[in-house]
Design an enzyme around this catalytic site. Structure first.
Site, PDB file in Angstrom:
ATOM      1  N   HIS A 259      16.825  -7.279  -6.935  1.00  0.00           N
ATOM      2  CA  HIS A 259      17.317  -6.439  -5.840  1.00  0.00           C
ATOM      3  C   HIS A 259      16.367  -6.545  -4.651  1.00  0.00           C
ATOM      4  CE1 HIS A 259      20.230  -3.487  -8.027  1.00  0.00           C
ATOM      5  NE2 HIS A 259      20.520  -4.754  -8.227  1.00  0.00           N
TER       6      HIS A 259
ATOM      7  N   PRO B  54      10.279  10.305 -11.662  1.00  0.00           N
ATOM      8  CA  PRO B  54      10.872   8.965 -11.677  1.00  0.00           C
ATOM      9  C   PRO B  54      11.414   8.465 -10.333  1.00  0.00           C
ATOM     10  CG  PRO B  54      12.287  10.532 -12.826  1.00  0.00           C
ATOM     11  CD  PRO B  54      11.034  11.254 -12.497  1.00  0.00           C
TER      12      PRO B  54
ATOM     13  N   LYS C 243       8.013   4.237 -10.761  1.00  0.00           N
ATOM     14  CA  LYS C 243       6.636   3.749 -10.939  1.00  0.00           C
ATOM     15  C   LYS C 243       6.066   3.840 -12.347  1.00  0.00           C
ATOM     16  CE  LYS C 243       5.798   2.267  -6.934  1.00  0.00           C
ATOM     17  NZ  LYS C 243       6.255   0.892  -6.966  1.00  0.00           N
TER      18      LYS C 243
ATOM     19  N   TYR D 284      19.907   5.983  -3.396  1.00  0.00           N
ATOM     20  CA  TYR D 284      19.188   7.259  -3.481  1.00  0.00           C
ATOM     21  C   TYR D 284      19.856   8.193  -2.482  1.00  0.00           C
ATOM     22  CZ  TYR D 284      15.350   4.980  -6.065  1.00  0.00           C
ATOM     23  OH  TYR D 284      14.590   4.314  -7.004  1.00  0.00           O
TER      24      TYR D 284
ATOM     25  N   TYR E 281       7.331   0.829  -2.770  1.00  0.00           N
ATOM     26  CA  TYR E 281       8.353   0.719  -3.821  1.00  0.00           C
ATOM     27  C   TYR E 281       8.202  -0.598  -4.579  1.00  0.00           C
ATOM     28  CZ  TYR E 281      12.919   1.530  -6.027  1.00  0.00           C
ATOM     29  OH  TYR E 281      13.926   1.760  -6.940  1.00  0.00           O
TER      30      TYR E 281
HETATM   31  P1  RFL Z   1       5.765   5.925 -23.779  1.00  0.00           P
HETATM   32  O1  RFL Z   1       6.875   5.015 -23.446  1.00  0.00           O
HETATM   33  O2  RFL Z   1       6.020   7.397 -23.758  1.00  0.00           O
HETATM   34  O3  RFL Z   1       5.250   5.490 -25.217  1.00  0.00           O
HETATM   35  C1  RFL Z   1       4.345   6.282 -25.975  1.00  0.00           C
HETATM   36  C2  RFL Z   1       4.602   6.005 -27.445  1.00  0.00           C
HETATM   37  O4  RFL Z   1       3.648   6.708 -28.239  1.00  0.00           O
HETATM   38  C3  RFL Z   1       4.315   7.237 -29.370  1.00  0.00           C
HETATM   39  N1  RFL Z   1       3.509   8.339 -29.925  1.00  0.00           N
HETATM   40  C4  RFL Z   1       2.754   8.230 -31.047  1.00  0.00           C
HETATM   41  N2  RFL Z   1       2.548   7.229 -31.903  1.00  0.00           N
HETATM   42  C5  RFL Z   1       1.732   7.449 -32.965  1.00  0.00           C
HETATM   43  N3  RFL Z   1       1.114   8.640 -33.213  1.00  0.00           N
HETATM   44  C6  RFL Z   1       1.299   9.688 -32.371  1.00  0.00           C
HETATM   45  N4  RFL Z   1       0.701  10.863 -32.600  1.00  0.00           N
HETATM   46  C7  RFL Z   1       2.140   9.506 -31.235  1.00  0.00           C
HETATM   47  N5  RFL Z   1       2.543  10.306 -30.199  1.00  0.00           N
HETATM   48  C8  RFL Z   1       3.358   9.578 -29.429  1.00  0.00           C
HETATM   49  C9  RFL Z   1       5.669   7.650 -28.818  1.00  0.00           C
HETATM   50  O5  RFL Z   1       6.649   7.808 -29.845  1.00  0.00           O
HETATM   51  C10 RFL Z   1       5.972   6.491 -27.889  1.00  0.00           C
HETATM   52  O6  RFL Z   1       6.660   5.447 -28.548  1.00  0.00           O
HETATM   53  O7  RFL Z   1       4.502   5.683 -22.860  1.00  0.00           O
HETATM   54  P2  RFL Z   1       3.959   4.354 -22.103  1.00  0.00           P
HETATM   55  O8  RFL Z   1       3.882   3.184 -23.038  1.00  0.00           O
HETATM   56  O9  RFL Z   1       2.761   4.799 -21.374  1.00  0.00           O
HETATM   57  O10 RFL Z   1       5.118   3.987 -21.049  1.00  0.00           O
HETATM   58  C11 RFL Z   1       5.399   4.840 -19.963  1.00  0.00           C
HETATM   59  C12 RFL Z   1       6.864   4.746 -19.578  1.00  0.00           C
HETATM   60  O11 RFL Z   1       7.663   4.952 -20.736  1.00  0.00           O
HETATM   61  C13 RFL Z   1       7.258   5.768 -18.500  1.00  0.00           C
HETATM   62  O12 RFL Z   1       6.247   5.911 -17.546  1.00  0.00           O
HETATM   63  C14 RFL Z   1       8.546   5.345 -17.747  1.00  0.00           C
HETATM   64  O13 RFL Z   1       9.660   5.373 -18.596  1.00  0.00           O
HETATM   65  C15 RFL Z   1       8.801   6.260 -16.555  1.00  0.00           C
HETATM   66  N6  RFL Z   1      10.078   6.012 -15.864  1.00  0.00           N
HETATM   67  C16 RFL Z   1      10.233   4.964 -14.972  1.00  0.00           C
HETATM   68  N7  RFL Z   1       9.223   4.114 -14.735  1.00  0.00           N
HETATM   69  C17 RFL Z   1       9.409   3.039 -13.912  1.00  0.00           C
HETATM   70  O14 RFL Z   1       8.458   2.275 -13.719  1.00  0.00           O
HETATM   71  N8  RFL Z   1      10.609   2.764 -13.300  1.00  0.00           N
HETATM   72  C18 RFL Z   1      11.667   3.565 -13.492  1.00  0.00           C
HETATM   73  O15 RFL Z   1      12.742   3.241 -12.972  1.00  0.00           O
HETATM   74  C19 RFL Z   1      11.500   4.735 -14.318  1.00  0.00           C
HETATM   75  N9  RFL Z   1      12.531   5.554 -14.531  1.00  0.00           N
HETATM   76  C20 RFL Z   1      11.162   6.829 -16.119  1.00  0.00           C
HETATM   77  C21 RFL Z   1      12.396   6.575 -15.420  1.00  0.00           C
HETATM   78  C22 RFL Z   1      11.079   7.866 -17.047  1.00  0.00           C
HETATM   79  C23 RFL Z   1      12.175   8.659 -17.259  1.00  0.00           C
HETATM   80  N10 RFL Z   1      12.005   9.669 -18.223  1.00  0.00           N
HETATM   81  C24 RFL Z   1      12.885   9.854 -19.297  1.00  0.00           C
HETATM   82  C25 RFL Z   1      10.721  10.347 -18.322  1.00  0.00           C
HETATM   83  C26 RFL Z   1      13.498   7.377 -15.644  1.00  0.00           C
HETATM   84  C27 RFL Z   1      13.379   8.440 -16.525  1.00  0.00           C
HETATM   85  C28 RFL Z   1      14.595   9.304 -16.692  1.00  0.00           C
HETATM   86  C1  PHB Z   2      16.661   3.689 -13.626  1.00  0.00           C
HETATM   87  O1  PHB Z   2      17.370   2.683 -13.487  1.00  0.00           O
HETATM   88  O2  PHB Z   2      16.600   4.299 -14.706  1.00  0.00           O
HETATM   89  C2  PHB Z   2      15.870   4.186 -12.480  1.00  0.00           C
HETATM   90  C3  PHB Z   2      15.862   3.466 -11.302  1.00  0.00           C
HETATM   91  C4  PHB Z   2      15.119   3.929 -10.218  1.00  0.00           C
HETATM   92  C5  PHB Z   2      14.411   5.109 -10.330  1.00  0.00           C
HETATM   93  C6  PHB Z   2      14.424   5.826 -11.523  1.00  0.00           C
HETATM   94  C7  PHB Z   2      15.160   5.363 -12.609  1.00  0.00           C
HETATM   95  O3  PHB Z   2      13.720   5.575  -9.258  1.00  0.00           O
END
Ligand code: RFL
Ligand code: PHB
Length: 398
Positions: free
Chosen positions: A74, A296, A300, A205, A387
């Site tokens: 994109h 989110p 990032k 957005y 971004y």
């Molecule tokens: P995670 O993915 O939370 O993984 C942590 C893992 O640790 C496990 N765990 C344990 N394991 C063993 N013993 C324990 N005691 C434990 N406690 C926990 C968990 O089960 C899990 O598997 O962290 P990590 O690796 O630091 O990754 C971070 C990302 O997952 C997170 O920052 C992103 O998903 C955030 N995020 C987005 N980031 C982007 O860069 N671009 C996006 O478009 C974006 N969109 C989003 C998002 C996060 C969202 N939510 C649900 C918070 C959209 C959403 C809706």
């Molecule tokens: C997503 O595709 O889940 C997504 C994309 C952009 C954002 C957050 C989440 O800023």
């Protein structure tokens, strides 16, 4: 059972999985433990946008075969407000783009690669009772009970806490050693995954008087959409018809329609900014959401998690060879990027969401800022630069 490894890793999210792979490329052993099942880790719906730096990192680490085939490039985003939709052209403004490739797919690719390289022992899923101890010694210990009920005590040279915001590693650091900053926002995102082709070529957005909405996607046939709701909202109050009606309202534009389809997954996510520092205590290193959370809106969180471990892998390599210098610099190096992303995510979030109870002045200030972003090349470039990823990542081979 008493064993040893070089690096104990807690958490098989993007941070822990990529770290174990980057260490393996350097000939360093790790034990990676995960509380959830493999199926759960592979299905958890989360991020979708990768910065160029993250794509290069994954490619250089030999992990991008599917990403290069299925990732969707994109060159910008749309900002919608006041009944108009404006394009921010990242390519023209910065020469950079982003890649839409779901976190679920990044995680599947990483798990498949770790298991292919090191067999089923590469990741212990379904563990319980994870503990980390002796963190201020040169032999920290990772303890856990495996899925068959056997307790393991693993002596390590270092431990990586990649266990997310609710994990056990950060709370294992003695009181008073960390400084934390936190902001909880008075809204949440209701996210859906829908079996319908996206109604847009790039992410939208949308600022709307009813609240923010985001149209994203997962593939040419699957859409991902979000609605701002109250953090206390009960998902049971949102049958699919109500979600589609509200999404249509918040994206409404003459001559454009939002196509709806079967909802495959839905959930509500709270929004917070959180930073804890330093990201190291003794021989425990925190990475990803374990150390910091961003709302989110700036896309990032996943990119920060990958960036942290790109810095951590060479730092641990040096530490294991007697050089503490890169490990000492780990926290400050990462926090520089973390704070930039924290500011950008806060800025995008507060510009686009409606604060419950806020006066009309706030809406006018947001609209003025949005108009400035779409009409000033300097302001648009600032958004585009942040971004698409402001700081370069170190190469995986150090
Ligand atoms: P995670 O993915 O939370 O993984 C942590 C893992 O640790 C496990 N765990 C344990 N394991 C063993 N013993 C324990 N005691 C434990 N406690 C926990 C968990 O089960 C899990 O598997 O962290 P990590 O690796 O630091 O990754 C971070 C990302 O997952 C997170 O920052 C992103 O998903 C955030 N995020 C987005 N980031 C982007 O860069 N671009 C996006 O478009 C974006 N969109 C989003 C998002 C996060 C969202 N939510 C649900 C918070 C959209 C959403 C809706
Ligand atoms: C997503 O595709 O889940 C997504 C994309 C952009 C954002 C957050 C989440 O800023």
């Amino acid at each position: 059972m008493r064993t040893r490894t070089q690096v104990g890793i807690v958490g098989a999210g993007p941070a822990g999985l990529l770290l174990s792979h980057l260490l393996a490329l350097r000939g360093i052993d790790s034990v990676l433990v995960e509380v959830r099942s493999r199926a759960y880790c592979e299905a958890r719906q989360r991020a979708g946008v990768l910065e160029d730096g993250s794509v290069v990192l994954l490619r250089d680490a030999g992990l991008a075969a599917r990403l290069d085939r299925q990732g969707i490039q994109h060159g910008g985003i749309y900002l919608q407000f006041d009944g108009e939709r404006h394009h921010i052209d990242f390519r023209a403004l910065t020469g950079r783009k982003v890649t839409v490739y779901a976190q679920t797919e990044v995680v599947k690719d990483l798990i498949a690669r770790r298991l292919a390289d090191d067999g089923n022992d590469a990741i212990e899923f379904n563990v319980t009772g994870t503990e980390v101890s002796r963190l201020d010694t040169e032999k920290p210990r990772l303890s856990y009970t495996d899925a068959s009920g056997v307790r393991h005590e693993v002596d390590c040279d270092a431990i990586a806490g990649c266990d997310g915001f609710h994990g056990i590693c950060r709370p294992s650091i003695p009181a008073g050693m960390l400084t934390t900053w936190q902001r909880d926002y008075p809204y949440a995102w209701l996210g859906i995954l829908a079996d319908v082709p996206p109604s847009t070529d790039e992410l939208i957005y949308s600022h709307h008087r009813n609240g923010f909405a985001l149209h994203s996607l997962r593939s040419p046939s699957v859409s991902r959409l979000y609605l701002q709701v109250s953090p206390e909202e009960d998902i049971a109050n949102w049958p699919d018809d109500r979600i589609w009606a509200e999404l249509s309202r918040r994206f409404e534009l003459p001559g454009w329609t939002l196509d709806s389809g079967p909802v495959l997954d839905k959930g509500i996510t709270p929004m917070r900014s959180f930073v804890s520092a330093p990201m190291r205590y003794g021989r425990l290193f925190l990475a990803g959401d374990a150390a910091h959370i961003v709302p989110p809106t700036g896309a990032k969180g996943l990119n920060l998690a990958l960036a942290d471990v790109a810095v951590l892998a060479p730092a641990l390599d040096a530490l294991l060879h007697g050089d503490d210098k890169p490990a000492s610099a780990y926290s400050a190096t990462c926090l520089n990027r973390v704070w930039r992303s924290t500011h950008f995510s806060w800025w995008m979030t507060t510009m686009l969401h409606r604060t419950p109870g806020a006066d009309e002045m706030e809406a006018q200030l947001q609209l003025s800022q949005l108009r400035y972003v779409v009409s000033s090349k300097a302001a648009a470039t600032s958004l585009a630069e942040n971004y698409t990823g402001f700081a370069a990542l170190p190469p995986p081979a150090g």
